[in-house]
Scaffold this motif. Structure first.
Motif, PDB file in Angstrom:
ATOM      1  N   VAL A  11       0.845  -1.181   0.000  1.00 17.16           N
ATOM      2  CA  VAL A  11       0.000   0.000   0.000  1.00 17.16           C
ATOM      3  C   VAL A  11       0.885   1.236   0.000  1.00 17.16           C
ATOM      4  N   ALA A  13       0.734   4.382   0.637  1.00 15.45           N
ATOM      5  CA  ALA A  13      -0.279   5.229   1.261  1.00 15.45           C
ATOM      6  C   ALA A  13       0.312   6.539   1.755  1.00 15.45           C
ATOM      7  N   GLN A 136       0.233  -5.605   5.191  1.00 19.22           N
ATOM      8  CA  GLN A 136      -1.101  -6.155   5.433  1.00 19.22           C
ATOM      9  C   GLN A 136      -1.338  -6.390   6.923  1.00 19.22           C
ATOM     10  N   ILE A 139      -1.956  -3.035   8.594  1.00 15.26           N
ATOM     11  CA  ILE A 139      -3.294  -2.513   8.301  1.00 15.26           C
ATOM     12  C   ILE A 139      -4.311  -3.133   9.251  1.00 15.26           C
ATOM     13  N   THR A 151     -10.263  -1.729   7.656  1.00 11.89           N
ATOM     14  CA  THR A 151      -9.213  -1.718   6.639  1.00 11.89           C
ATOM     15  C   THR A 151      -8.898  -0.296   6.195  1.00 11.89           C
ATOM     16  N   THR A 152      -9.935   0.503   5.981  1.00 10.58           N
ATOM     17  CA  THR A 152      -9.731   1.897   5.579  1.00 10.58           C
ATOM     18  C   THR A 152      -8.985   2.668   6.657  1.00 10.58           C
ATOM     19  N   GLN A 155      -5.346   1.571   6.711  1.00  4.78           N
ATOM     20  CA  GLN A 155      -4.577   2.142   5.603  1.00  4.78           C
ATOM     21  C   GLN A 155      -4.199   3.590   5.884  1.00  4.78           C
ATOM     22  N   GLY A 198      -2.709   4.986  -1.749  1.00  5.21           N
ATOM     23  CA  GLY A 198      -3.716   4.748  -0.732  1.00  5.21           C
ATOM     24  C   GLY A 198      -4.766   3.759  -1.178  1.00  5.21           C
ATOM     25  N   ALA A 200      -6.701   0.398  -1.747  1.00  5.23           N
ATOM     26  CA  ALA A 200      -6.799  -0.778  -0.887  1.00  5.23           C
ATOM     27  C   ALA A 200      -6.218  -1.995  -1.574  1.00  5.23           C
TER      28      ALA A 200
END
Length: 218
Positions: A11, A13, A136, A139, A151-152, A155, A198, A200
């Motif tokens: 990710v 992010a 992962q 997160i 999850t959001t 992240q 960012g 997913a």
């Protein structure tokens, strides 16, 4: 138990990226206080191109996030950044975890070929998986769960951790925009922008890309 059929995505992010600026001599990019040398990038590009040729995958069948050097450099930077983020947060991925994941995906050759579509050289596959599995895990831990809202949240928090380890690319390799990826440059020809940062990771249980098919960019 049914094998997990998804290749985890690193990710990218909200990383702090700067397209230009003073870099150490011979550096293709700096990641925090570490650097990716031009020699490391050149070796990665040669490894990637040799693997593409051996697999008989035409370049026009994959949609890399930029030119080959740009795609490989982005992946090397992602690996370095998220490895550092994981270590800073006490997340350690064992060789056994990587081996188990590769086995679940159908073996080393299958994983290597799928990751070629992301610009990952075979020599960097294990490091990419280590960083991706680490991301992962973070997160899930930072978000407090595995549902969509968690999850959001995870992240977003991971993005804040990544900001502590800024990435700076040498402008000789092109211009990188955090929201768009590599942006078009006459010097490097027409390129395909990377996916927005960012984004997913693929949902658990999603089938991996077919051979020769480009996985999601990034």
């Amino acid at each position: 138990m049914k094998a997990q059929r998804v290749l985890l995505a690193i990710v990218v992010a909200a990383a702090t990226l700067t397209a230009c600026g003073p870099l150490q001599v011979g550096a293709a990019a700096t990641v925090g206080d570490q650097r990716i040398t031009s020699e490391q990038l050149d070796n990665g590009v040669r490894d990637f191109e040799a693997a593409m040729s051996a697999a008989k995958i035409p370049a026009d069948q994959v949609q890399l996030p930029g030119t080959v050097p740009q795609a490989v450099l982005l992946q090397l930077a992602n690996i370095n950044q998220f490895t550092q983020v994981g270590l800073a947060n006490g997340v350690v991925i064992s060789e056994g975890e990587i081996d188990a994941f590769i086995s679940q995906q159908g073996g080393k050759a299958s994983v290597e070929q799928a990751l070629l579509g992301r610009g990952v050289p075979p020599s960097s596959v294990r490091d990419w998986l280590r960083a991706s599995i680490s991301a992962q895990k973070m997160i899930t831990e930072l978000g407090g769960g595995t549902d969509e809202a968690a999850t959001t949240a995870g992240q977003q928090k991971l993005g804040l951790e990544a900001e502590k380890i800024p990435v700076k690319f040498n402008p000789r390799y092109g211009n990188f925009d955090p929201a768009q990826g590599w942006v078009p440059s006459n010097r490097f020809g027409s390129i395909t922008p990377a996916a927005p940062q960012g984004e997913a990771p693929p949902a658990q249980g999603e089938a991996p890309p077919a051979q020769g098919e480009a996985p999601p960019a990034g």
